[in-house]
Design an enzyme around this catalytic site. Structure first.
Site, mmCIF file in Angstrom:
data_model
loop_
_atom_site.group_PDB
_atom_site.id
_atom_site.type_symbol
_atom_site.label_atom_id
_atom_site.label_comp_id
_atom_site.label_asym_id
_atom_site.label_seq_id
_atom_site.Cartn_x
_atom_site.Cartn_y
_atom_site.Cartn_z
ATOM 1 N N PRO A 96 0.822 -1.213 0.000
ATOM 2 C CA PRO A 96 0.000 0.000 0.000
ATOM 3 C C PRO A 96 0.853 1.258 0.000
ATOM 4 O O PRO A 96 1.976 1.266 0.512
ATOM 5 C CB PRO A 96 -0.772 -0.123 1.315
ATOM 6 C CG PRO A 96 0.193 -0.826 2.227
ATOM 7 C CD PRO A 96 0.981 -1.775 1.350
ATOM 8 N N PHE A 101 4.720 4.572 2.315
ATOM 9 C CA PHE A 101 4.808 3.363 1.484
ATOM 10 C C PHE A 101 5.351 2.191 2.280
ATOM 11 O O PHE A 101 6.284 2.350 3.071
ATOM 12 C CB PHE A 101 5.725 3.657 0.279
ATOM 13 C CG PHE A 101 6.118 2.443 -0.517
ATOM 14 C CD1 PHE A 101 5.159 1.645 -1.110
ATOM 15 C CD2 PHE A 101 7.457 2.112 -0.674
ATOM 16 C CE1 PHE A 101 5.525 0.525 -1.847
ATOM 17 C CE2 PHE A 101 7.837 1.007 -1.411
ATOM 18 C CZ PHE A 101 6.866 0.204 -2.001
ATOM 19 N N HIS A 102 4.742 1.029 2.079
ATOM 20 C CA HIS A 102 5.223 -0.229 2.674
ATOM 21 C C HIS A 102 5.537 -1.190 1.539
ATOM 22 O O HIS A 102 4.645 -1.652 0.836
ATOM 23 C CB HIS A 102 4.167 -0.821 3.596
ATOM 24 C CG HIS A 102 4.665 -1.952 4.441
ATOM 25 N ND1 HIS A 102 5.365 -3.025 3.928
ATOM 26 C CD2 HIS A 102 4.568 -2.182 5.776
ATOM 27 C CE1 HIS A 102 5.680 -3.868 4.907
ATOM 28 N NE2 HIS A 102 5.207 -3.385 6.037
ATOM 29 N N SER A 103 6.800 -1.511 1.367
ATOM 30 C CA SER A 103 7.231 -2.409 0.292
ATOM 31 C C SER A 103 6.891 -3.862 0.638
ATOM 32 O O SER A 103 6.515 -4.183 1.766
ATOM 33 C CB SER A 103 8.726 -2.260 0.071
ATOM 34 O OG SER A 103 9.196 -3.184 -0.886
#
Length: 909
Positions: free
Chosen positions: A747, A765-767
């Protein structure tokens, strides 16, 4: 010019766009309008008190408590009217608001009470219905335009709001004026009473009293009011509240263990604690449980007493036992009362209102239930109070023996299928738990970011609660409609709209679904108790557990066997829920068709029902009050405005459960406040699932810290969540789901904030996970392109899963993105990174996590409107005071939080 008082704070525009003042503005700021208004209120106070007294004389009759209650409310309304008029928003804003909301809240029981007590005069009933309905209907656009003015700063909205506010005043006066028609047959006589008798106490003719007894509305509120009856109903509802409290807490405790094991832990088996009703299939044991139901209920309190247990695994076992006994107790109660339809209906009403009360308690405590075993005194728990009330409620509600389940009227072998009835219970319990156990769940399903185009958790959570209550009333008073296929079609359509649409459209579907779920609950439970409970309720809870697991697997597919089959299929789960309920409706229809039409409720049954309606009205007033008290002020300011500083942080909060399995939002709030963060990105923040307790940490943080909040992609977007909190207004935000062909969805939020008049882009941001390198490569390309295309100064607050200067790092940092690393010399990073462009970077710090989560807090300081600067590190004494990090966390710090890695913050020239 438009008024500038606090009630209309920060009016968007002046004259001529805003040209008409509201009631509060008129009496709060203007002379001589203020004095004239107050004089007229003083003049009318006498007639208002007289009206209340005459109305009581007209409606009072022996043994009736409702007229006394309405008279008390009328006196209270008159006093509070004087309160908000004489204590204006300019004089004392808080007390003005207290008096104003008290007046509006009291208007509901006054209006309904007057309608219920109204003599059978068609003309007065006609006008009361219209004026009262118009009054409450006007509240909807009133709130809407207030939000447009207060939140969105829409020019002209304040003037429209003012017209609706004045309309409320006129409608309120008109409603009371109708009373003059009722007083046409009432004569006041003034005479010398010295030495004479006061006469008969009888004030209304017997004919009117007899006619009033047969009014249709008389079926709702019984004239023979009993304080004990109301206390019994309240005790039943609170017992239902404890059931939902224990059940909704179980998931959060179970979730703690796979979090720390990073996979299946074995403790997940505790979700099966609900299947205890199978024990009722054993005849002697069933009779023993029914005969000792009080003690079974009291044993279930282990689920709330569990907060005293420190070890997480033991606490989980205590809650599991509480769920086991609570499900057993309620199933036995339903089954035992099946021979007494009125009492069974009361138990079902208490069960439904218990859910409403649980939802309201979470609404009041910013989505945490104050009696959950994951809270205690230090983080907002009311455990001791809740347990004491539970003991008193269970003792009272079980002081009379349950009915004889074998003495069921009608057919010994009812039509309908026990298996289909069990399916119906599964869909019902899951729908109520997953969507209705928190007032903000469906709102976050349809949330898509700024500008706001749909409902907000506050105040619209109260609308969700109102829809739930309205649905329960339909189920109690119109079971034929609630159990019809037409109404099922409405519920199914609502489910489809909620699943497929966003903004207001999706929310309207959610309201239809909420109404249907509560309405159909009496129908399905009444049908289920006609069958053996050891089969029907066991099957219902067993299938409910599988629905719970399925709606976790749609996002946790990377961690469970066979998970990819359920990947991103919330639509499948919703379809299964409605099909299960449809099976229950089919069985209920067959059961009802096999029996003769039941007689209308007798007076005792109507009286019992009325007590639950009183409780329901009280809960609605409580919900409305919470919505008002929690309404945000939107007057937020950054910590260091003169320096034009932005202090930004990134933190992975691990679903707001700390190392010891307590909720962590209060400790998080303290650290964020003390670090003076203006902008903070939160990761692993989506808690709106059964397994996480259907919570929303961002509500507490935003309200306590005074920040705008973007929740990020909602719970129906199948991510672990990301969120943004900002002291600066969020002008626009867009949610992204980055390419993730194999692993979990990544997300991101792309938000534009107004920082000191300059638009600044903030990316959260979350990778993807380490195990999915191709996912992470594609995500790095997507995000770098997004940042490169931004023409504004930008900050990335992220979780990248890469080593500095290796692999995807070079996609995020450099020409491909246009972004710079906040400190490229910091080699000891793997997950969290702060990147920037177009801003002057002045400082960087890493703050240890303490025991809150498993990841540190990283913080960067930036200045708006200045060149980016150099990489030269300078000493703190060369930095202006307003650009320094707080000294509180130097050395050993506080509460386990300190500057680490560098042992102190870094500053740059």
């Amino acid at each position: 010019m438009a008024p500038k008082h606090r009630d209309g704070a920060v009016v968007a525009s002046g004259y001529p766009i805003e040209w008409f003042p509201s009631v509060s503005a008129t009496i709060g700021d203007r002379y001589p309008e203020r004095s004239v208004f107050q004089v007229f209120i003083a003049i009318t106070s006498g007639p208002r008190f007289l009206l209340v007294g005459l109305w009581y004389i007209l409606t009072a009759r022996p043994g009736a408590t409702l007229p006394k209650f309405v008279a008390g409310v009328g006196i209270f309304r008159t006093l509070t009217c004087g309160g908000w008029t004489y204590v204006t928003s300019t004089d004392d804003h808080d007390w003005h608001d207290i008096f104003m909301i008290s007046y509006l809240v009291a208007t509901l029981p006054w209006t309904i009470g007057c309608y219920m007590l109204s003599p059978p005069n068609p003309r007065t009933l006609y006008w009361r219905t219209r004026f009262g309905g118009a009054f409450f209907a006007t509240l909807v656009p009133l709130v809407y335009f207030f939000i447009q003015h207060k939140v969105h700063r829409v020019p002209g909205a304040y003037t429209i709001y003012a017209f609706f506010e004045w309309s409320l005043v006129l409608l309120d006066v008109a409603f009371d004026a109708v009373t003059a028609l009722d007083f046409a047959g009432l004569e006041l006589v003034v005479k010398d009473v010295k030495g004479t008798s006061r006469g008969s106490n009888k004030t209304v003719s017997d004919a009117i009293v007899e006619k009033e007894k047969d009014k249709p509305v008389g079926e709702v509120f019984s004239t023979a009011f009993s304080r004990d009856g109301l206390l019994d109903a309240a005790a039943d509802v609170y017992t239902g509240y404890i059931f939902w409290t224990i059940l909704t807490s179980l998931g959060a405790l179970v979730w703690y263990f796979p979090l720390w094991h990073m996979g299946i832990s074995g403790y997940e088996v505790m979700v099966m604690s609900t299947v205890s009703p199978f024990l009722l299939g054993i005849g002697p044991l069933r009779r023993l449980i029914i005969a000792n139901i009080r003690y079974v209920h009291l044993l279930s309190l282990s689920g709330v007493l569990a907060y005293l247990v420190v070890r997480p695994d033991y606490r989980l076992f205590a809650v599991g036992f509480g769920v086991w006994t609570s499900c057993l107790a309620w199933t036995a109660t339903f089954y035992a009362e099946r021979s007494q339809p009125a009492k069974l209906e009361g138990r079902i009403a208490a069960f439904g209102l218990g859910l409403v009360l649980s939802t309201i308690s979470k609404f009041a405590f910013q989505t945490n239930n104050p009696v959950w075993p994951i809270v205690h005194g230090e983080n907002g728990g009311w455990n001791k109070t809740g347990i004491l009330l539970a003991i008193l409620a269970m003792w009272r509600t079980s002081r009379t023996r349950l009915g004889n389940p074998d003495a069921v009227s009608g057919s010994k072998t009812p039509s309908g299928s026990s298996v289909l009835a069990g399916f119906g219970l599964a869909g019902l319990f899951f729908g109520m738990h997953s969507l209705l156990s928190d007032s903000s769940t469906m709102i976050l399903w349809v949330w898509e970011g700024y500008p706001v185009r749909g409902p907000l958790a506050v105040p619209h959570g109260a609308v969700t609660i109102a829809a739930m209550s309205f649905g329960l009333l339909i189920g109690l008073y119109y079971p034929g409609m609630a159990g019809s296929w037409t109404f099922y079609g409405i519920g199914a359509t609502g489910a489809a709209v909620l699943t497929g649409f966003s903004h207001w459209t999706g929310y309207y579907g959610g309201l239809a679904l909420a109404t249907y779920l509560m309405a159909v609950s009496p129908v399905l439970i009444k049908s289920a108790v006609l069958h053996p409970p050891g089969r029907t309720f066991f099957l219902g809870f067993f299938l409910y557990n599988f629905l719970v697991l399925a709606h976790v697997w749609v996002v946790a597919y990377a961690f469970v066997p066979g998970g990819p089959v359920m990947r991103e299929h919330t639509d499948w789960v919703m379809t299964a829920t409605m099909l299960f309920i449809g099976a229950g409706v089919f069985s209920a229809t067959a059961s009802n068709g096999s029996r003769a039409k039941s007689p209308p409720p007798n007076p005792a049954a109507r009286k019992l029902r009325s007590y639950f309606v009183y409780v329901l009205l009280g809960l609605q007033l409580l919900s409305a009050s919470v919505a008002y008290l929690r309404f945000p002020l939107y007057d937020y300011t950054p910590y260091h405005g003169p320096e034009k500083s932005i202090t930004a942080g990134i933190w992975t909060i691990h679903f707001s459960l700390d190392n010891e399995m307590w909720t962590s939002e209060r400790r998080m709030e303290s650290l964020i406040r003390e670090m003076e963060l203006d902008v903070v990105g939160l990761l692993e923040s989506d808690l709106q699932r059964i397994i996480m307790g259907n919570r929303d940490t961002t509500q507490y943080l935003a309200e306590e810290l005074g920040m705008w909040v973007d929740y990020g992609p909602g719970p129906n977007k199948h991510t672990w969540g990301c969120a943004l909190l900002s002291k600066f207004p969020i002008v626009n935000s867009t949610h992204h789901l980055l390419p993730s062909p194999v692993g979990e969805l990544a997300p991101a939020i792309h938000a534009t904030v107004d920082a000191y008049g300059t638009l600044v882009d903030v990316f959260v941001f979350h990778s993807g996970q380490e195990e999915d390198p191709e996912d992470r490569r594609l995500q790095s390309l997507y995000l770098s392109d997004l940042m490169k295309n931004s023409p504004r100064p930008s900050i990335l607050l992220s979780y990248l899963v890469t080593k500095p200067k290796e692999g995807n790092y070079n996609t995020y940092v450099g020409e491909m993105s246009g972004m710079k690393d906040i400190d490229s010399s910091d080699w000891d990073r793997w997950c969290e990174y702060i990147l920037y462009k177009g801003l002057r970077r002045t400082g960087y710090a890493r703050v240890s996590r303490g025991t809150i989560t498993d990841t540190e807090l990283q913080v960067g300081k930036f200045v708006v409107g200045q060149p980016e600067g150099s990489d030269e590190i300078i000493s703190e004494d060369q930095v202006p005071q307003g650009l320094r990090f707080p000294a509180l966390f130097k050395g050993d710090g506080v509460r386990g939080h300190r500057y680490h890695v560098f042992d102190e913050p870094r500053y740059y020239a």
